[in-house]
Enzyme design. Structure first.
Site, PDB file in Angstrom:
ATOM      1  N   ASP A  81       0.809  -1.216   0.000  1.00  0.00           N
ATOM      2  CA  ASP A  81       0.000   0.000   0.000  1.00  0.00           C
ATOM      3  C   ASP A  81       0.843   1.268   0.000  1.00  0.00           C
ATOM      4  O   ASP A  81       2.029   1.268   0.341  1.00  0.00           O
ATOM      5  CB  ASP A  81      -0.960   0.006   1.193  1.00  0.00           C
ATOM      6  CG  ASP A  81      -0.252  -0.165   2.535  1.00  0.00           C
ATOM      7  OD1 ASP A  81       0.774  -0.871   2.587  1.00  0.00           O
ATOM      8  OD2 ASP A  81      -0.721   0.409   3.539  1.00  0.00           O
ATOM      9  N   GLU A 138      -0.563  -2.018   5.316  1.00  0.00           N
ATOM     10  CA  GLU A 138       0.415  -1.906   6.402  1.00  0.00           C
ATOM     11  C   GLU A 138       0.320  -0.542   7.069  1.00  0.00           C
ATOM     12  O   GLU A 138       0.561  -0.404   8.265  1.00  0.00           O
ATOM     13  CB  GLU A 138       1.827  -2.133   5.854  1.00  0.00           C
ATOM     14  CG  GLU A 138       2.904  -2.247   6.931  1.00  0.00           C
ATOM     15  CD  GLU A 138       3.409  -0.914   7.453  1.00  0.00           C
ATOM     16  OE1 GLU A 138       3.772  -0.831   8.639  1.00  0.00           O
ATOM     17  OE2 GLU A 138       3.437   0.065   6.669  1.00  0.00           O
ATOM     18  N   GLU A 139      -0.055   0.471   6.295  1.00  0.00           N
ATOM     19  CA  GLU A 139      -0.054   1.846   6.792  1.00  0.00           C
ATOM     20  C   GLU A 139      -1.327   2.235   7.534  1.00  0.00           C
ATOM     21  O   GLU A 139      -1.442   3.365   7.998  1.00  0.00           O
ATOM     22  CB  GLU A 139       0.143   2.823   5.620  1.00  0.00           C
ATOM     23  CG  GLU A 139       1.431   2.638   4.841  1.00  0.00           C
ATOM     24  CD  GLU A 139       2.658   3.140   5.583  1.00  0.00           C
ATOM     25  OE1 GLU A 139       2.521   3.556   6.746  1.00  0.00           O
ATOM     26  OE2 GLU A 139       3.755   3.099   5.003  1.00  0.00           O
ATOM     27  N   HIS A 362       7.913   8.636   4.486  1.00  0.00           N
ATOM     28  CA  HIS A 362       6.699   9.439   4.654  1.00  0.00           C
ATOM     29  C   HIS A 362       6.951  10.912   4.323  1.00  0.00           C
ATOM     30  O   HIS A 362       6.254  11.790   4.835  1.00  0.00           O
ATOM     31  CB  HIS A 362       6.117   9.287   6.064  1.00  0.00           C
ATOM     32  CG  HIS A 362       5.619   7.904   6.368  1.00  0.00           C
ATOM     33  ND1 HIS A 362       4.550   7.659   7.200  1.00  0.00           N
ATOM     34  CD2 HIS A 362       6.013   6.688   5.942  1.00  0.00           C
ATOM     35  CE1 HIS A 362       4.333   6.354   7.281  1.00  0.00           C
ATOM     36  NE2 HIS A 362       5.225   5.744   6.522  1.00  0.00           N
TER      37      HIS A 362
END
Length: 391
Positions: A81, A138-139, A362
């Protein structure tokens, strides 16, 4: 002597790996929306002869291949993702989806595991069962893809003796593989504190109980938990991320709200800090004549690498890249939902250098280092061959 996979075995495939990684980068999908990515993964695995099971815990995909008569089984995981971030870079493969980008390198993680999958299907230099896990979400935090896949029977449907995962590591040179036994990444808990006071006119504070003052007292008292309650040899973090109270300068509010992020590297310290937060908040509020309510959300647990599997992976990494390219990884205060897998199976989470000049994870300027693709793919192939070595 058995020949195991090397980085040179992937040199001819490097252009294809780069092309695939950049395709995924240009077409990112958010957590729980990885439909097209999952379809691409499934199609490639099926084309190489894997037994493919889609839609595990959402858009999760597992490719399984059995070779020979070996009884051992291994699982390797890659996440798929992307993040809700607008990309700053202007390269030709930049995200084509507004406000969405692969700012954490999951495009590279998926590509490396697919590269290893193709090689292993073609060479079949192992004996046993290989399970390739392509994980969604996962996020997404609480309710992440790892939790969903486990709840959907992942380890019952695809048994394994050990599980391994990998994440890129900005700041470390490309081609290096970072290892650490025991705790690697932190548990992450979120705490919401609501202070209940007594509102009124700002000019008559003696008739009120000011929740902003109470909250300020709580903020300062929380700072003493790490310095005075936690063993000085342990590592932990309490951060007050938000503090909201009041609507106007001449009004004392009825309530104020604080939110905290708590990071710890052991179950014992995690439990201690939770206990101390409750005690500090309740007593500080009471000392002002206020009350406080607490919502404590336990997030991902500690990423704890089992010693035996970490030692094995370290040996493989040194064989592949040379001992000087396998440094010890420092403790990482970020969290990872791979930790949930490690609560069910022994295994190891590995960090792969993404370049010393890499933008941080990020970040809108982040990009996965393509020079690491062959190293990562070769590592997964060699790890599988060594773990499932033919008798």
């Amino acid at each position: 002597m058995t020949k195991y996979a090397s980085i040179s075995d992937f040199q001819n495939a490097e252009p294809e790996l780069v092309e695939l990684r950049r395709h995924l980068h240009a077409h990112p999908e958010l957590s729980h929306q990885e439909k097209k990515t999952a379809q691409l993964v499934a199609a490639k695995l099926e084309g190489w002869g894997y037994e493919v099971t889609p839609n595990i815990g959402g858009h999760g995909v597992v490719g399984r291949m059995r070779v020979g008569n070996g009884n051992r089984s291994i699982a390797i995981r890659a996440d798929m993702d992307a993040l809700p971030i607008t990309e700053a870079a202007k390269h030709e493969y930049a995200s084509t989806i507004d406000g969405v980008m692969h700012a954490c390198g999951h495009d590279g993680h998926t590509t490396m595991l697919l590269g290893a999958a193709e090689y292993l299907a073609r060479t079949r230099n192992f004996s046993g069962t290989l399970n390739l896990i392509f994980q969604p979400a996962e996020e997404s935090g609480i309710g992440s893809g790892a939790v969903a896949m486990i709840a959907d029977g992942l380890f019952d449907r695809f048994p394994c003796d050990a599980i391994f995962g990998m994440h890129n590591h900005p700041g470390a040179p490309e081609g290096t593989i970072l290892m650490r036994s025991g705790p690697l990444m932190a548990a992450a808990d979120t705490v919401t504190i609501t202070v209940h006071g007594k509102g009124g006119h700002a000019a008559r504070p003696h008739l009120c109980i000011d929740p902003v003052v109470v909250g300020s007292s709580i903020v300062m008292a929380l700072q003493t938990i790490i310095s005075r309650s936690v063993d000085s040899t342990e590592t932990a973090v309490i951060t007050v991320g938000t503090f909201n109270g009041g609507t106007a300068t001449n009004i004392i509010a009825e309530s104020a709200t604080l939110t905290l992020s708590v990071r710890t590297f052991s179950d014992q310290v995690r439990a201690l800090i939770k206990e101390r937060i409750y005690k500090v908040v309740e007593t500080q509020a009471a000392s002002w004549g206020a009350t406080a309510s607490i919502e404590y959300d336990s997030g991902h647990p500690v990423v704890f690498n089992s010693p035996e599997e970490t030692e094995f992976a370290t040996v493989v990494a040194r064989e592949l890249t040379g001992e000087g390219n396998v440094p010890e990884c420092p403790l990482i205060p970020g969290s990872e939902d791979f930790s949930h897998f490690l609560q069910h199976k022994p295994g190891c989470f590995i960090r792969l250098g993404n370049g010393e000049s890499s933008a941080p994870l990020h970040n809108p300027a982040y990009d996965f280092g393509d020079k690491s693709l062959t190293t990562g793919a070769a590592f997964w192939a060699r790890l599988t061959e060594r773990f499932l070595a033919q008798e």
